[in-house]
Every structure is written in structure tokens, then in C-alpha cells.
Motif scaffolding. Structure first.
Motif, PDB file in Angstrom:
ATOM      1  N   PRO A   9       0.798  -1.315   0.020  1.00 42.99           N
ATOM      2  CA  PRO A   9      -0.045   0.133   0.020  1.00 42.99           C
ATOM      3  C   PRO A   9       0.767   1.250   0.043  1.00 42.99           C
ATOM      4  O   PRO A   9       1.900   1.322   0.552  1.00 42.99           O
ATOM      5  CB  PRO A   9      -0.697  -0.272   0.929  1.00 42.99           C
ATOM      6  CG  PRO A   9       0.076  -1.065   1.993  1.00 42.99           C
ATOM      7  CD  PRO A   9       0.653  -1.934   1.282  1.00 42.99           C
ATOM      8  N   PRO A  10       0.420   2.344  -0.485  1.00 39.90           N
ATOM      9  CA  PRO A  10       1.114   3.693  -0.435  1.00 39.90           C
ATOM     10  C   PRO A  10       1.652   4.046   0.857  1.00 39.90           C
ATOM     11  O   PRO A  10       0.881   3.545   2.131  1.00 39.90           O
ATOM     12  CB  PRO A  10       0.235   4.510  -1.026  1.00 39.90           C
ATOM     13  CG  PRO A  10      -0.820   3.862  -1.676  1.00 39.90           C
ATOM     14  CD  PRO A  10      -1.133   2.525  -1.008  1.00 39.90           C
ATOM     15  N   ALA A  11       2.594   4.784   0.993  1.00 42.71           N
ATOM     16  CA  ALA A  11       3.106   5.143   2.424  1.00 42.71           C
ATOM     17  C   ALA A  11       2.089   5.812   3.277  1.00 42.71           C
ATOM     18  O   ALA A  11       1.934   5.849   4.281  1.00 42.71           O
ATOM     19  CB  ALA A  11       4.354   6.078   2.126  1.00 42.71           C
ATOM     20  N   GLN A  12       1.307   6.740   2.409  1.00 43.95           N
ATOM     21  CA  GLN A  12       0.248   7.702   3.172  1.00 43.95           C
ATOM     22  C   GLN A  12      -0.688   6.939   3.634  1.00 43.95           C
ATOM     23  O   GLN A  12      -1.179   7.144   4.983  1.00 43.95           O
ATOM     24  CB  GLN A  12      -0.439   8.580   1.889  1.00 43.95           C
ATOM     25  CG  GLN A  12       0.381   9.549   1.438  1.00 43.95           C
ATOM     26  CD  GLN A  12       1.094   9.120   0.223  1.00 43.95           C
ATOM     27  OE1 GLN A  12       1.105   7.910  -0.336  1.00 43.95           O
ATOM     28  NE2 GLN A  12       1.795   9.740  -0.419  1.00 43.95           N
ATOM     29  N   PHE A  13      -1.013   5.782   3.338  1.00 41.30           N
ATOM     30  CA  PHE A  13      -2.191   4.951   3.983  1.00 41.30           C
ATOM     31  C   PHE A  13      -1.348   4.075   4.831  1.00 41.30           C
ATOM     32  O   PHE A  13      -2.123   4.144   5.933  1.00 41.30           O
ATOM     33  CB  PHE A  13      -2.501   3.675   2.721  1.00 41.30           C
ATOM     34  CG  PHE A  13      -3.430   2.711   3.312  1.00 41.30           C
ATOM     35  CD1 PHE A  13      -5.039   2.917   3.542  1.00 41.30           C
ATOM     36  CD2 PHE A  13      -3.070   1.537   3.792  1.00 41.30           C
ATOM     37  CE1 PHE A  13      -5.897   2.171   4.010  1.00 41.30           C
ATOM     38  CE2 PHE A  13      -3.935   0.531   4.133  1.00 41.30           C
ATOM     39  CZ  PHE A  13      -5.127   0.909   4.383  1.00 41.30           C
ATOM     40  N   ARG A  14      -0.104   3.762   4.881  1.00 43.18           N
ATOM     41  CA  ARG A  14       0.405   3.240   6.136  1.00 43.18           C
ATOM     42  C   ARG A  14       0.493   4.146   7.095  1.00 43.18           C
ATOM     43  O   ARG A  14       0.332   3.964   8.281  1.00 43.18           O
ATOM     44  CB  ARG A  14       1.859   2.552   5.759  1.00 43.18           C
ATOM     45  CG  ARG A  14       2.456   2.049   6.754  1.00 43.18           C
ATOM     46  CD  ARG A  14       3.655   1.491   6.434  1.00 43.18           C
ATOM     47  NE  ARG A  14       4.732   2.320   5.756  1.00 43.18           N
ATOM     48  CZ  ARG A  14       5.152   1.946   4.443  1.00 43.18           C
ATOM     49  NH1 ARG A  14       5.015   1.033   4.155  1.00 43.18           N
ATOM     50  NH2 ARG A  14       5.961   3.026   4.037  1.00 43.18           N
ATOM     51  N   TYR A  15       0.794   5.512   6.975  1.00 48.09           N
ATOM     52  CA  TYR A  15       1.043   6.524   7.938  1.00 48.09           C
ATOM     53  C   TYR A  15      -0.484   6.976   8.432  1.00 48.09           C
ATOM     54  O   TYR A  15      -0.527   7.131   9.827  1.00 48.09           O
ATOM     55  CB  TYR A  15       1.438   7.645   7.532  1.00 48.09           C
ATOM     56  CG  TYR A  15       3.148   7.536   7.111  1.00 48.09           C
ATOM     57  CD1 TYR A  15       3.834   6.723   7.852  1.00 48.09           C
ATOM     58  CD2 TYR A  15       3.721   8.182   5.920  1.00 48.09           C
ATOM     59  CE1 TYR A  15       5.134   6.507   7.710  1.00 48.09           C
ATOM     60  CE2 TYR A  15       4.991   7.874   5.560  1.00 48.09           C
ATOM     61  CZ  TYR A  15       5.662   7.000   6.391  1.00 48.09           C
ATOM     62  OH  TYR A  15       6.957   7.115   6.190  1.00 48.09           O
ATOM     63  N   ALA A  16      -1.465   6.686   7.532  1.00 49.05           N
ATOM     64  CA  ALA A  16      -2.906   7.251   8.228  1.00 49.05           C
ATOM     65  C   ALA A  16      -3.244   5.841   9.155  1.00 49.05           C
ATOM     66  O   ALA A  16      -3.950   6.542  10.158  1.00 49.05           O
ATOM     67  CB  ALA A  16      -3.562   7.032   6.951  1.00 49.05           C
ATOM     68  N   GLY A  18      -1.356   4.221  10.936  1.00 50.53           N
ATOM     69  CA  GLY A  18      -0.588   4.154  12.194  1.00 50.53           C
ATOM     70  C   GLY A  18      -1.045   5.453  13.015  1.00 50.53           C
ATOM     71  O   GLY A  18      -1.179   5.156  14.225  1.00 50.53           O
ATOM     72  N   ALA A  19      -1.321   6.450  12.500  1.00 55.05           N
ATOM     73  CA  ALA A  19      -1.865   7.426  13.251  1.00 55.05           C
ATOM     74  C   ALA A  19      -3.246   7.362  13.782  1.00 55.05           C
ATOM     75  O   ALA A  19      -3.355   7.591  14.864  1.00 55.05           O
ATOM     76  CB  ALA A  19      -1.862   8.945  12.429  1.00 55.05           C
ATOM     77  N   GLY A  20      -4.088   6.560  13.040  1.00 50.99           N
ATOM     78  CA  GLY A  20      -5.516   6.306  13.541  1.00 50.99           C
ATOM     79  C   GLY A  20      -5.291   5.253  14.671  1.00 50.99           C
ATOM     80  O   GLY A  20      -5.958   5.647  15.532  1.00 50.99           O
ATOM     81  N   LEU A  21      -4.633   4.454  14.480  1.00 42.10           N
ATOM     82  CA  LEU A  21      -4.535   3.370  15.759  1.00 42.10           C
ATOM     83  C   LEU A  21      -3.908   3.988  16.856  1.00 42.10           C
ATOM     84  O   LEU A  21      -4.123   3.682  18.006  1.00 42.10           O
ATOM     85  CB  LEU A  21      -3.541   2.225  15.178  1.00 42.10           C
ATOM     86  CG  LEU A  21      -4.541   1.202  14.095  1.00 42.10           C
ATOM     87  CD1 LEU A  21      -3.589   0.202  13.758  1.00 42.10           C
ATOM     88  CD2 LEU A  21      -5.466   0.554  14.930  1.00 42.10           C
ATOM     89  N   GLY A  22      -2.727   4.861  16.615  1.00 42.36           N
ATOM     90  CA  GLY A  22      -2.212   5.682  17.674  1.00 42.36           C
ATOM     91  C   GLY A  22      -3.073   6.366  18.555  1.00 42.36           C
ATOM     92  O   GLY A  22      -3.077   6.525  19.717  1.00 42.36           O
ATOM     93  N   LEU A  23      -4.150   7.099  17.835  1.00 43.36           N
ATOM     94  CA  LEU A  23      -5.133   7.962  18.381  1.00 43.36           C
ATOM     95  C   LEU A  23      -6.004   7.261  19.103  1.00 43.36           C
ATOM     96  O   LEU A  23      -6.352   7.458  20.248  1.00 43.36           O
ATOM     97  CB  LEU A  23      -5.858   8.814  17.215  1.00 43.36           C
ATOM     98  CG  LEU A  23      -7.045   9.467  17.569  1.00 43.36           C
ATOM     99  CD1 LEU A  23      -6.339  10.900  18.522  1.00 43.36           C
ATOM    100  CD2 LEU A  23      -7.785  10.053  16.614  1.00 43.36           C
ATOM    101  N   ILE A  48       3.418   8.398  18.047  1.00 42.60           N
ATOM    102  CA  ILE A  48       4.164   7.115  18.126  1.00 42.60           C
ATOM    103  C   ILE A  48       3.605   6.030  16.951  1.00 42.60           C
ATOM    104  O   ILE A  48       4.560   5.433  16.461  1.00 42.60           O
ATOM    105  CB  ILE A  48       3.829   6.403  19.655  1.00 42.60           C
ATOM    106  CG1 ILE A  48       4.602   7.152  20.699  1.00 42.60           C
ATOM    107  CG2 ILE A  48       4.075   5.144  19.430  1.00 42.60           C
ATOM    108  CD1 ILE A  48       4.248   6.806  22.276  1.00 42.60           C
ATOM    109  N   GLY A  49       2.255   6.377  16.483  1.00 41.94           N
ATOM    110  CA  GLY A  49       1.886   5.572  15.649  1.00 41.94           C
ATOM    111  C   GLY A  49       2.473   5.899  14.242  1.00 41.94           C
ATOM    112  O   GLY A  49       2.612   5.016  13.455  1.00 41.94           O
ATOM    113  N   ILE A  50       2.871   7.117  14.071  1.00 42.02           N
ATOM    114  CA  ILE A  50       3.509   7.598  12.760  1.00 42.02           C
ATOM    115  C   ILE A  50       4.827   6.700  12.828  1.00 42.02           C
ATOM    116  O   ILE A  50       5.368   6.418  11.691  1.00 42.02           O
ATOM    117  CB  ILE A  50       3.390   9.107  12.704  1.00 42.02           C
ATOM    118  CG1 ILE A  50       2.054   9.615  12.347  1.00 42.02           C
ATOM    119  CG2 ILE A  50       4.338   9.518  11.566  1.00 42.02           C
ATOM    120  CD1 ILE A  50       1.891  10.778  12.355  1.00 42.02           C
ATOM    121  N   VAL A  51       5.467   7.046  13.906  1.00 43.51           N
ATOM    122  CA  VAL A  51       7.057   6.587  13.892  1.00 43.51           C
ATOM    123  C   VAL A  51       6.906   5.032  13.764  1.00 43.51           C
ATOM    124  O   VAL A  51       7.863   4.361  13.156  1.00 43.51           O
ATOM    125  CB  VAL A  51       7.636   6.844  15.474  1.00 43.51           C
ATOM    126  CG1 VAL A  51       8.801   6.277  15.398  1.00 43.51           C
ATOM    127  CG2 VAL A  51       7.735   8.358  15.232  1.00 43.51           C
TER     128      VAL A  51
END
Length: 61
Positions: A9-16, A18-23, A48-51
Motif C-alpha cells: 500500500p502507499p506510504a500515506q495509507f500506512r501512515y494514516a 498508524g496515526a489512527g491506531l495511535g489515536l 508514536i503511531g506514525i513512527v
């Protein structure tokens, strides 16, 4: 016969994700600790989710 691997998947999807689960985790932890630290723990959880999402691309098989 070669194996078919699904495209990454695109990197933007992976970061989104990660950020959602971290939230979600940050808000849950903040509510568990105290109602006064929900916002701070949510922001920390997103960071932390983005990292973690960044480093997840290095551990795939």
C-alpha cells in the motif's frame, strides 16, 4: 511458477493507519489514566503511531 505478491500500500495509507491506531490507543490510555490527560495522550499516541508506521516498512519479510 512464480508467487504473486500483492502490491504494497502507499506510504500515506500506512501512515494514516498508524496515526489512527495511535489515536485510538492514546485516547483509551488517557481515559484510563485521567480525563485531564486525554488530549496529551492522544497526540502522543498519534506521534508514536506514525513512527511505528515508518519503521514497519523495514520489518516486512
Amino acid at each position: 511458477m512464480s508467487e504473486h505478491h500483492p502490491p504494497e500500500p502507499p506510504a500515506q495509507f500506512r501512515y494514516a493507519v498508524g496515526a489512527g491506531l495511535g489515536l485510538l490507543i492514546g485516547v483509551a490510555v488517557g481515559l484510563f489514566i485521567d480525563e485531564n490527560v486525554v488530549l496529551a495522550s492522544a497526540i502522543l499516541g498519534v506521534a508514536i503511531g506514525i513512527v511505528v508506521a515508518y519503521f514497519a516498512k523495514f520489518i516486512k519479510p
